[in-house]
Scaffold this active site. Structure first.
Site, mmCIF file in Angstrom:
data_model
loop_
_atom_site.group_PDB
_atom_site.id
_atom_site.type_symbol
_atom_site.label_atom_id
_atom_site.label_comp_id
_atom_site.label_asym_id
_atom_site.label_seq_id
_atom_site.Cartn_x
_atom_site.Cartn_y
_atom_site.Cartn_z
ATOM 1 N N GLY A 189 0.828 -1.206 0.000
ATOM 2 C CA GLY A 189 0.000 0.000 0.000
ATOM 3 C C GLY A 189 0.861 1.254 0.000
ATOM 4 N N SER A 190 0.199 2.402 -0.025
ATOM 5 C CA SER A 190 0.922 3.666 -0.208
ATOM 6 C C SER A 190 1.687 4.087 1.044
ATOM 7 C CB SER A 190 -0.075 4.760 -0.612
ATOM 8 O OG SER A 190 -1.061 4.906 0.405
ATOM 9 N N ASP A 237 3.213 -2.735 8.162
ATOM 10 C CA ASP A 237 2.199 -2.606 7.118
ATOM 11 C C ASP A 237 1.194 -1.517 7.476
ATOM 12 O OD1 ASP A 237 0.259 -5.169 5.292
ATOM 13 O OD2 ASP A 237 0.776 -3.082 4.833
ATOM 14 N N GLY A 238 0.490 -1.067 6.447
ATOM 15 C CA GLY A 238 -0.535 -0.050 6.651
ATOM 16 C C GLY A 238 -1.856 -0.678 7.055
ATOM 17 N N ASP A 241 -6.454 0.118 6.638
ATOM 18 C CA ASP A 241 -7.511 1.001 6.140
ATOM 19 C C ASP A 241 -8.299 1.632 7.281
ATOM 20 O OD1 ASP A 241 -7.249 0.534 3.231
ATOM 21 O OD2 ASP A 241 -7.582 -1.517 3.867
ATOM 22 N N GLU A 297 -0.655 -10.630 3.214
ATOM 23 C CA GLU A 297 -0.335 -9.788 4.378
ATOM 24 C C GLU A 297 -0.611 -10.559 5.656
ATOM 25 O OE1 GLU A 297 -2.903 -6.467 3.584
ATOM 26 O OE2 GLU A 297 -1.286 -5.302 2.685
#
Ligand code: DER
Length: 241
Positions: free
Chosen positions: A30-31, A86-87, A89, A108
């Site tokens: 992810g970003s 990790d990101g 949401d 993930e």
């Protein structure tokens, strides 16, 4: 401060605080995770980090890591990791997460459940009081009779009120706006479960969804976060369970 700057701050901070020479490191997707991967590459190049091997959580993270010369391995040779970054949401007050916006939730979760420490990196827009309304819960399902599996998930009592939407996108990169069914790195489909009300019991929902035959896994990451590093307008701060 731009949102990209916030993502860069937490991505770099997580690597600086938790990645040490000699470690096995899980690289998120992810970003926001993008910046953590960038930082690992930078510290390896400068020699500040040595002898680490990394496990990517998606094809696109693998490609980014390869472009930075980061040594890569897989779970097949390294089932245990020292840390994964990790990101997410959404992050609720118990640090339970919704993940999978980028379609990488299976790899993930496979990697992150095996890490001694799982460090979540977010900008403060991801914080919520209750999972659900802010971001739909992704569920990875097999393509075989996917309408059937979607119905089985949507009719679970613990998913009452959810609106299931099959994720569409150009199959190469799981973009939502495509005109064909998005396909994950693992050749599966994703159903996004939209909720109007906060999910009352995320742990129960996670268990119930996982039991549906045809479901591979889902984006509820409960009781997995070691720490969440948050970049807000006031600066970077950390929350622990
Ligand atoms: O798809 C994923 O699980 C990503 O990690 C997502 O949860 C966060 O992506 P972002 O950092 O681009 O918002």
């Amino acid at each position: 401060v731009s949102q990209d700057e916030l993502k860069k701050q937490v991505g770099y901070q997580a690597v600086d605080d938790y990645v040490k020479s000699g470690m096995v490191v899980g690289l998120g997707t992810g970003s926001t995770a993008y910046f953590a991967v960038e930082r690992v590459g930078e510290l390896l190049k400068s020699g500040e980090l040595k002898d680490i091997v990394c496990i990517p959580t998606s094809v696109r993270t693998k490609e980014q890591a390869e472009s930075l010369g980061i040594p890569l391995v897989t779970l097949d040779t390294h089932s245990k990791l020292d840390v994964a970054i990790d990101g997410a949401d959404e992050v609720d007050p118990d640090l339970n997460l919704v993940k999978g916006g980028g379609g990488a939730l299976l790899r993930e979760k496979m990697v992150e459940v095996m890490a001694d420490k799982f460090i979540v990196i977010v900008d403060e827009s991801k914080l919520c009081d209750g999972l659900g309304p802010g971001f739909p819960v992704p569920v990875e399902i097999t393509p075989f009779c996917h309408e059937h599996t979607m119905r089985q998930v949507a009719s679970l009592p613990s998913c009452a009120g959810c609106k299931p939407v099959l994720r569409m996108g150009s199959s190469s990169n799981n973009q939502v706006d495509g005109d064909e069914i998005a396909v994950t790195d693992n050749g599966n489909y994703i159903v996004d479960l939209h909720f109007d009300e906060p999910i009352k019991d995320a742990r129960k929902m996670a268990e119930d969804i996982k039991k549906v035959v045809g479901v591979v896994d889902h984006g509820l990451f409960c009781d997995m976060s070691t720490a969440v590093i948050i970049a807000g307008s006031e600066g970077v701060y950390k929350k622990e369970p």
